[in-house]
Design a protein around this motif. Structure first.
Motif, PDB file in Angstrom:
ATOM      1  N   SER A  43      34.280  56.168  25.848  1.00 40.05           N
ATOM      2  CA  SER A  43      34.378  54.727  26.107  1.00 40.05           C
ATOM      3  C   SER A  43      35.397  54.064  25.173  1.00 40.05           C
ATOM      4  CB  SER A  43      33.010  54.061  25.905  1.00 40.05           C
ATOM      5  OG  SER A  43      32.056  54.582  26.799  1.00 40.05           O
ATOM      6  N   ILE A 196      33.607  46.198  20.608  1.00 39.50           N
ATOM      7  CA  ILE A 196      32.751  45.454  21.540  1.00 39.50           C
ATOM      8  C   ILE A 196      32.821  43.958  21.234  1.00 39.50           C
ATOM      9  CG2 ILE A 196      30.378  45.101  22.340  1.00 39.50           C
ATOM     10  CD1 ILE A 196      31.646  47.680  23.357  1.00 39.50           C
ATOM     11  N   CYS A 230      26.082  44.005  18.098  1.00 39.14           N
ATOM     12  CA  CYS A 230      26.846  44.832  19.032  1.00 39.14           C
ATOM     13  C   CYS A 230      27.697  45.842  18.275  1.00 39.14           C
ATOM     14  CB  CYS A 230      27.723  43.967  19.936  1.00 39.14           C
ATOM     15  SG  CYS A 230      29.040  43.061  19.086  1.00 39.14           S
ATOM     16  N   SER A 232      30.006  49.870  19.348  1.00 35.49           N
ATOM     17  CA  SER A 232      30.501  50.723  20.428  1.00 35.49           C
ATOM     18  C   SER A 232      29.465  51.713  20.950  1.00 35.49           C
ATOM     19  CB  SER A 232      31.739  51.492  19.957  1.00 35.49           C
ATOM     20  OG  SER A 232      32.828  50.624  19.755  1.00 35.49           O
ATOM     21  N   GLY A 235      26.501  48.616  22.768  1.00 36.04           N
ATOM     22  CA  GLY A 235      26.864  47.429  23.526  1.00 36.04           C
ATOM     23  C   GLY A 235      26.305  46.197  22.834  1.00 36.04           C
ATOM     24  N   ASN A 258      27.095  43.174  28.935  1.00 34.22           N
ATOM     25  CA  ASN A 258      27.439  44.598  28.995  1.00 34.22           C
ATOM     26  C   ASN A 258      28.095  44.967  30.321  1.00 34.22           C
ATOM     27  OD1 ASN A 258      26.567  45.256  26.379  1.00 34.22           O
ATOM     28  ND2 ASN A 258      24.449  45.443  27.068  1.00 34.22           N
ATOM     29  N   PHE A 263      30.254  48.134  29.540  1.00 34.34           N
ATOM     30  CA  PHE A 263      29.444  49.034  28.718  1.00 34.34           C
ATOM     31  C   PHE A 263      28.272  49.546  29.536  1.00 34.34           C
ATOM     32  CE2 PHE A 263      26.047  50.207  25.869  1.00 34.34           C
ATOM     33  CZ  PHE A 263      26.701  50.987  24.925  1.00 34.34           C
TER      34      PHE A 263
END
Length: 265
Positions: A43, A196, A230, A232, A235, A258, A263
């Motif tokens: 991600s 994020i 938050c 990574s 989320g 999200n 996410f």
């Protein structure tokens, strides 16, 4: 080769290419990124690599090349399902070197859905310390604070800086909800600009809430209609308790946020 004495008094010789002889190991001259991987898909990998290279340039004044082919090859060999990739970029005398690790995903999905609990950290951050804006391996302070929080039954701890502004947690950024605004403290207050966090700030509006940076004080935190953390790996997650204050967990706002930032677990 330079000898060093171990705790028993014996001399140990380490090779020049050994991690322990590097500036990264001996002085904490390194950077790292922690990345969520699901079924061999990392991600926000591009954003993580960009932050890594940008921070390396700020620290060294040099453009650092990262072997991205090796990183992609490592990701392709990871087990299916959820896991965590860690990319370590450390200074080894005249150049930077990269090491790649992976570990299981340890967050409970039930805990992400039910919300986190936070405590106030006993350490005050110095807002003028520009290293706080980079994900360096000078991480012992955050590590010890988080271990203390876990030992006391909390999920994490939040920091204040020397101006009394709430900056971040030991492993996540902080947002609060006030009226129709979802806010987080500015980067200049001494915090890491999380991947994020940045993606949330790029949204002009989420549900009825405007997104903005504003200095968060202890009074604002106590009076907040909602608090969120938050990073990574999780989320945006709601907070249901800070010290002895109970907060309502806004699952709808977490889910919508999200969804908008892509996410998915």
């Amino acid at each position: 080769e330079n000898p060093v004495a171990d705790v028993s008094g014996q001399e140990i010789y380490f090779k020049d290419n050994d991690l322990t002889s590097s500036d990264g190991f001996q002085y904490g001259y390194g950077l790292f990124e922690t990345i969520l991987v699901k079924n061999n898909n990392a991600s926000n990998l591009a954003q993580h690599l960009n932050r890594l290279k940008n921070s390396a340039y700020v620290l060294s004044g040099e453009t650092v090349q990262i072997d991205e082919k090796s990183i992609y090859a490592s990701i392709s060999k990871l087990p299916q399902g959820l896991c965590v990739l860690k990319i370590l970029l450390y200074k080894d005398k005249l150049c930077f070197k990269t090491k790649i690790f992976h570990r299981p995903y340890l967050y409970s999905i039930d805990k992400l859905l039910s919300g986190f609990s936070l405590m106030k950290a006993t350490i005050i951050k110095n807002k003028s310390n520009w290293l706080l804006q980079h994900k360096t391996t000078n991480y012992l302070e955050n590590y010890l604070v988080r271990q203390q929080a876990l030992k006391l039954g909390y999920n994490d701890a939040y920091f204040l800086n020397d101006a009394g502004v709430i900056t971040e947690c030991s492993s996540s950024n902080v947002f609060i909800k006030r009226g129709n605004v979802l806010m987080t403290s500015p980067q200049q207050e001494g915090l890491l600009p999380g991947i994020i966090r940045n993606k949330i700030l790029q949204q002009q509006k989420i549900l009825k809430y405007k997104i903005k940076e504003e200095k968060i004080t202890s009074t604002m935190l106590e009076q907040a209609e909602g608090v969120f953390v938050c990073n990574s790996l999780i989320g945006l997650v709601g907070v249901n308790k800070i010290d002895n204050i109970i907060y309502q967990h806004d699952a709808e706002l977490c889910n919508e946020t999200n969804k908008l930032i892509g996410f998915v677990i």
